[in-house]
Design a protein around this motif. Structure first.
Motif, short mmCIF file in Angstrom:
data_model
loop_
_atom_site.label_atom_id
_atom_site.label_comp_id
_atom_site.label_asym_id
_atom_site.label_seq_id
_atom_site.Cartn_x
_atom_site.Cartn_y
_atom_site.Cartn_z
N LEU A 97 0.78 -1.55 -0.37
CA LEU A 97 0.37 0.14 0.10
C LEU A 97 0.49 1.47 0.16
CD1 LEU A 97 -2.97 -1.15 2.66
CD2 LEU A 97 -2.73 -0.83 -0.30
N ILE A 98 1.58 0.61 0.55
CA ILE A 98 2.57 2.63 1.36
C ILE A 98 4.20 2.71 -0.45
CG2 ILE A 98 2.00 3.36 3.50
CD1 ILE A 98 4.72 2.50 4.72
N VAL A 99 4.59 1.92 -0.61
CA VAL A 99 5.61 1.43 -1.27
C VAL A 99 5.23 1.74 -3.31
CG1 VAL A 99 8.00 0.75 -2.09
CG2 VAL A 99 7.10 1.16 -0.14
N SER A 100 4.60 -0.17 -2.73
CA SER A 100 4.55 0.03 -4.49
C SER A 100 3.22 0.64 -5.06
CB SER A 100 3.95 -2.20 -4.36
OG SER A 100 4.74 -2.36 -3.95
N ILE A 101 2.65 0.79 -4.50
CA ILE A 101 0.82 1.42 -5.23
C ILE A 101 1.68 2.58 -5.50
CG2 ILE A 101 -1.61 2.17 -5.13
CD1 ILE A 101 -1.87 -0.65 -4.29
N PRO A 102 1.88 3.51 -4.49
CA PRO A 102 2.49 5.09 -4.82
C PRO A 102 3.88 5.07 -6.41
CG PRO A 102 2.35 4.77 -2.52
CD PRO A 102 2.08 2.78 -2.94
N VAL A 103 4.44 4.50 -6.02
CA VAL A 103 5.40 4.03 -7.48
C VAL A 103 4.73 4.52 -8.18
CG1 VAL A 103 7.61 3.43 -7.81
CG2 VAL A 103 7.26 3.77 -5.23
N ALA A 104 4.58 3.09 -8.30
CA ALA A 104 3.33 3.17 -9.68
C ALA A 104 3.00 3.58 -10.38
CB ALA A 104 2.51 1.68 -9.52
N ALA A 105 2.09 4.59 -9.24
CA ALA A 105 1.63 6.14 -9.55
C ALA A 105 1.83 7.01 -9.83
CB ALA A 105 0.35 6.11 -8.14
N VAL A 106 3.02 7.28 -9.67
CA VAL A 106 3.57 8.54 -9.90
C VAL A 106 4.76 8.26 -10.66
CG1 VAL A 106 6.26 9.48 -9.25
CG2 VAL A 106 4.19 9.20 -7.41
N PHE A 107 5.32 7.01 -11.33
CA PHE A 107 5.28 6.56 -13.16
C PHE A 107 4.35 6.82 -14.11
CE2 PHE A 107 8.83 5.33 -9.39
CZ PHE A 107 10.00 5.87 -10.47
N GLY A 108 3.64 6.07 -13.02
CA GLY A 108 2.27 6.05 -14.41
C GLY A 108 1.34 7.31 -14.53
N ILE A 109 0.89 7.98 -13.67
CA ILE A 109 1.01 9.46 -14.25
C ILE A 109 2.24 10.51 -14.70
CG2 ILE A 109 0.88 11.65 -12.60
CD1 ILE A 109 -0.91 10.08 -11.07
N SER A 110 3.47 9.92 -14.36
CA SER A 110 4.07 10.89 -15.13
C SER A 110 4.17 10.47 -16.75
CB SER A 110 5.55 10.23 -14.91
OG SER A 110 5.35 11.54 -13.03
N GLU A 111 4.23 9.66 -16.79
CA GLU A 111 4.15 8.78 -18.45
C GLU A 111 3.09 9.99 -18.88
OE1 GLU A 111 6.48 7.31 -20.17
OE2 GLU A 111 7.25 7.29 -18.88
N LEU A 112 1.98 9.67 -18.13
CA LEU A 112 0.15 10.19 -19.11
C LEU A 112 0.49 11.93 -19.33
CD1 LEU A 112 -2.63 8.41 -17.37
CD2 LEU A 112 -1.31 7.78 -19.53
N ASP A 113 0.82 12.75 -18.06
CA ASP A 113 1.37 14.70 -18.30
C ASP A 113 2.55 14.46 -17.69
OD1 ASP A 113 1.09 16.73 -18.14
OD2 ASP A 113 -0.63 16.39 -17.50
N PRO A 114 3.33 14.45 -17.76
CA PRO A 114 4.85 15.00 -17.16
C PRO A 114 4.38 16.28 -16.52
CG PRO A 114 5.54 14.00 -20.07
CD PRO A 114 3.83 14.34 -19.59
N THR A 115 3.72 16.90 -17.02
CA THR A 115 3.82 18.48 -15.91
C THR A 115 2.93 18.46 -15.26
OG1 THR A 115 2.44 19.03 -17.48
CG2 THR A 115 4.41 19.52 -18.03
N ILE A 116 2.19 17.44 -14.52
CA ILE A 116 1.66 17.20 -13.40
C ILE A 116 1.92 17.63 -12.14
CG2 ILE A 116 1.75 14.30 -13.51
CD1 ILE A 116 -1.42 14.79 -13.16
N TRP A 117 2.91 17.12 -11.84
CA TRP A 117 3.77 17.37 -10.75
C TRP A 117 3.41 18.44 -10.65
CZ3 TRP A 117 2.10 13.34 -8.46
CH2 TRP A 117 2.22 12.41 -8.50
#
Length: 176
Positions: A97-117
């Motif tokens: 819950l606190i490592v795998s899912i957030p890490v995957a979400a960060v990289f997945g969202i970064s791929e979809l929209d690189p400026t979101i962060w």
């Protein structure tokens, strides 16, 4: 010595020994001392039991168990196994819950929209990495807790085996 108010009643002698054992097998001792001992070198060996039989906390733990009868040891072995199983389940689910899912979400969202962060206020990616690193440290501590819980269950299994051997030898000697 009795159980604190609100606890399910158990054998007070066993629970007193349990509390002392858990202090011997403290997580902080594993984290602080594990990498600074000769024992660390022996982790590469196929004989882990000889290594454990030389450790201070196992010797003291076996000494604490010496005052308990076989039924108390059996109860404590079941108790420690339940504890180890729960600690491992908590570690695995929390790590997921606190490592795998957030890490995957960060990289997945970064791929979809690189400026979101940047849009969300994380101008610097190192801030996000710091947060995820903190979660990973928490998971590492939980892994150490799971390791120690398993160590304690192993100690109780060893004591059960030692007592079974002793009882077998007594029975064989009395039959002869």
């Amino acid at each position: 010595m009795s159980e604190p108010k609100g606890y399910i009643a158990n054998d007070p002698v066993v629970m007193g020994v349990w509390k002392r054992l858990t202090k011997l097998f403290a997580v902080w001792r594993l984290i602080v001392f594990a990498s600074f001992t000769r024992r660390m070198v022996y982790q590469l060996s196929n004989d882990q039991m000889s290594t454990l039989m030389r450790t201070r906390h196992w010797k003291l733990g076996l000494g604490l168990l010496g005052g308990l009868d076989d039924a108390q040891i059996d109860f404590m072995a079941a108790w420690s196994q339940l504890n180890a199983d729960r600690a491992e389940r908590i570690f695995r689910s929390t790590a997921l819950l606190i490592v795998s899912i957030p890490v995957a979400a960060v990289f997945g969202i970064s791929e979809l929209d690189p400026t979101i962060w940047q849009q969300l206020g994380f101008e610097r990616l190192d801030t996000l990495i710091f947060i995820i690193g903190g979660w990973m440290v928490a998971s590492g501590i939980m892994m150490a807790a799971s390791w120690r819980a398993r160590d304690l269950a192993d100690l109780l299994k060893l004591e059960q085996a030692r007592r079974a051997l002793r009882n077998h030898r007594k029975a064989a000697a009395s039959a002869a």
